[in-house]
Write a protein that holds these residues in place. Structure first.
Motif, PDB file in Angstrom:
ATOM      1  N   LEU A 109      37.488  -2.192 111.887  1.00 54.49           N
ATOM      2  CA  LEU A 109      37.200  -1.634 112.311  1.00 54.49           C
ATOM      3  C   LEU A 109      37.946  -0.094 112.016  1.00 54.49           C
ATOM      4  O   LEU A 109      36.721   1.188 112.801  1.00 54.49           O
ATOM      5  CB  LEU A 109      37.854  -1.305 114.277  1.00 54.49           C
ATOM      6  N   PHE A 110      38.577   0.056 111.100  1.00 57.06           N
ATOM      7  CA  PHE A 110      39.394   1.263 110.851  1.00 57.06           C
ATOM      8  C   PHE A 110      38.016   2.357 109.760  1.00 57.06           C
ATOM      9  O   PHE A 110      38.600   3.255 109.961  1.00 57.06           O
ATOM     10  CB  PHE A 110      40.720   0.930 109.899  1.00 57.06           C
ATOM     11  N   MET A 111      38.212   1.194 108.812  1.00 56.62           N
ATOM     12  CA  MET A 111      37.005   1.996 107.893  1.00 56.62           C
ATOM     13  C   MET A 111      35.794   2.768 108.436  1.00 56.62           C
ATOM     14  O   MET A 111      35.221   2.975 107.841  1.00 56.62           O
ATOM     15  CB  MET A 111      36.170   0.379 107.024  1.00 56.62           C
ATOM     16  N   LEU A 112      35.410   1.905 109.615  1.00 56.04           N
ATOM     17  CA  LEU A 112      33.915   3.134 110.660  1.00 56.04           C
ATOM     18  C   LEU A 112      34.554   4.126 110.483  1.00 56.04           C
ATOM     19  O   LEU A 112      33.681   5.472 110.134  1.00 56.04           O
ATOM     20  CB  LEU A 112      33.632   2.122 111.685  1.00 56.04           C
ATOM     21  N   PRO A 113      35.383   4.670 111.508  1.00 55.09           N
ATOM     22  CA  PRO A 113      35.797   5.874 111.390  1.00 55.09           C
ATOM     23  C   PRO A 113      35.976   6.917 110.403  1.00 55.09           C
ATOM     24  O   PRO A 113      35.570   7.566 110.011  1.00 55.09           O
ATOM     25  CB  PRO A 113      36.136   6.239 112.619  1.00 55.09           C
ATOM     26  N   PHE A 114      36.487   6.251 109.334  1.00 61.02           N
ATOM     27  CA  PHE A 114      37.516   7.144 108.518  1.00 61.02           C
ATOM     28  C   PHE A 114      35.697   7.134 107.122  1.00 61.02           C
ATOM     29  O   PHE A 114      35.773   8.041 107.052  1.00 61.02           O
ATOM     30  CB  PHE A 114      38.194   5.448 107.614  1.00 61.02           C
ATOM     31  N   SER A 115      35.707   6.823 107.070  1.00 62.40           N
ATOM     32  CA  SER A 115      33.616   6.295 106.513  1.00 62.40           C
ATOM     33  C   SER A 115      33.565   7.608 106.887  1.00 62.40           C
ATOM     34  O   SER A 115      32.461   8.117 106.407  1.00 62.40           O
ATOM     35  CB  SER A 115      32.876   5.018 106.671  1.00 62.40           C
ATOM     36  N   ALA A 116      33.040   7.834 108.142  1.00 63.09           N
ATOM     37  CA  ALA A 116      32.448   8.774 108.827  1.00 63.09           C
ATOM     38  C   ALA A 116      33.139  10.471 108.276  1.00 63.09           C
ATOM     39  O   ALA A 116      32.416  10.763 108.745  1.00 63.09           O
ATOM     40  CB  ALA A 116      32.082   8.153 110.540  1.00 63.09           C
ATOM     41  N   LEU A 117      34.657  10.157 108.774  1.00 62.54           N
ATOM     42  CA  LEU A 117      35.200  11.375 108.455  1.00 62.54           C
ATOM     43  C   LEU A 117      35.175  11.805 106.867  1.00 62.54           C
ATOM     44  O   LEU A 117      34.885  13.117 107.250  1.00 62.54           O
ATOM     45  CB  LEU A 117      36.925  11.244 109.314  1.00 62.54           C
ATOM     46  N   ILE A 118      35.245  10.621 106.541  1.00 60.93           N
ATOM     47  CA  ILE A 118      35.055  11.085 104.741  1.00 60.93           C
ATOM     48  C   ILE A 118      33.561  11.982 105.177  1.00 60.93           C
ATOM     49  O   ILE A 118      33.981  12.688 103.959  1.00 60.93           O
ATOM     50  CB  ILE A 118      34.982   9.504 103.504  1.00 60.93           C
TER      51      ILE A 118
END
Length: 260
Positions: free
Chosen positions: A114-123
Motif C-alpha cells: 500500500l505504501f507504493m501506491l501514493p509514493f509512486s503517484a507523488l513521484i
C-alpha cells in the motif's frame, strides 16, 4: 492478521548509537496519518530531486538514491520497465523481511504494498513539476555553468537528506512502510541496537548484490554517482539525527521485529 508485539528493549544503545524511544499509542490516529502524509511527500520530493538534478548535468555523474539506482540497473539488465522492477524487487524485499523477522505477516506485507501506491503517484507529480510539465513552472534548466553544476550537486545531496528525514518520520509513525525502509527498521531494532547509520549500510547489501548481478548480465554500471555515494555514507546518519530534531516528540511506536 495482527503481528505479535515485542518487549521494550531493556538495554539502551551505546553512545555511538542513535538514541530511540518506543511507545505504543500516545499519538492520535489523525496525527499519525498527518505525520505519514508529510513524510511521504518529503520522500517523493527527495527522490525526484536526485533523479532530475542528475539528468540536468551532462555527462550525468550525480546518480540516484542507492535503492533507486540498484533497482533501475537490475531492471535494465533483465529488460523490465521501472514499474515492474520496483514491484518485483519490492516483493523480494518483503519476503526477505519476513525471513529476518521470523514469521509471515499479511498486515505487514500489505502495508508495504500500500505504501507504493501514493509514493509512486507523488513521484510522478514531482517529476512533472521539476521537468516543467505544469504551466506555472518552467522546470529546472540544464546546467551549463560551473555555478549551476555546483547548485545541482547541492540540490542532489539535499534530496538525499530529505529521503533520510522522511524515513525517520514514517518509521517512527510505523503505519505502513516501504519494504526497503521496513528492512532497515528490522535490522536497526532487532539486530543493531537502534543504530540507524549501521542499519542503513547493512540494508544496502541486497541492492548491492542486485547491482553486481546486473553488472555481470549487462556489463553496464549506470545510475550511480556522487549522490549515490552521499546517500550510502550519510543517509543513515541523517535518519538517526532526524529522530532527535525533526518532530522530536514523535517516538518509534509499535515496532514488530521478532516472533517472540
Amino acid at each position: 492478521m495482527t503481528r505479535p508485539g515485542v518487549p521494550r528493549p531493556q538495554n539502551k544503545p551505546d553512545a555511538a548509537s542513535a538514541s530511540f524511544h518506543t511507545t505504543s499509542t500516545t499519538a492520535s490516529t489523525a496525527s499519525l496519518i498527518a505525520y505519514f502524509a508529510i513524510s511521504i511527500v518529503i520522500n517523493s520530493a527527495g527522490n525526484v530531486l536526485t533523479l532530475v538534478t542528475s539528468a540536468k548535468i551532462h555527462p550525468s555523474y550525480l546518480g540516484a538514491a542507492y535503492w533507486t539506482a540498484a533497482t533501475a540497473n537490475f531492471g535494465n539488465a533483465l529488460h523490465w520497465n521501472l514499474f515492474w522492477s520496483f514491484i518485483i524487487i519490492g516483493l523480494m524485499t518483503i519476503v526477505l523481511n519476513a525471513l529476518l523477522v521470523g514469521h509471515w505477516s499479511w498486515q505487514r506485507a500489505l502495508g508495504n504494498l500500500l505504501f507504493m501506491l501514493p509514493f509512486s503517484a507523488l513521484i510522478q507529480v514531482f517529476a512533472d513539476f521539476f521537468n516543467g510539465v505544469y504551466p506555472f513552472f518552467a522546470g529546472l534548466p540544464a546546467a551549463h555553468s560551473p555555478a549551476m553544476i555546483i547548485f545541482y550537486i547541492c540540490l542532489n545531496f539535499f534530496g538525499d537528506a530529505l529521503i533520510g528525514i522522511a524515513i525517520s518520520i514514517y518509521q517512527r509513525v510505523n503505519l505502513i512502510l516501504h519494504p526497503a525502509d521496513d528492512l532497515m527498521q528490522i535490522l536497526r531494532f532487532k539486530y543493531l541496537k537502534g543504530h540507524a547509520a549501521t542499519a542503513m549500510w547493512v540494508s544496502y547489501l541486497p541492492p548491492t548484490i542486485l547491482t553486481v548481478i546486473a553488472l555481470i548480465i549487462s556489463h553496464q554500471f549506470t545510475n550511480f554517482g556522487l549522490g549515490t555515494i552521499f546517500a550510502l555514507l550519510f543517509q543513515g546518519g541523517i535518519t538517526g539525527a532526524a529522530d532527535k530534531i525533526v518532530f522530536p516528540r514523535l517516538h518509534h511506536r509499535a515496532i514488530h521485529v521478532s516472533q517472540n
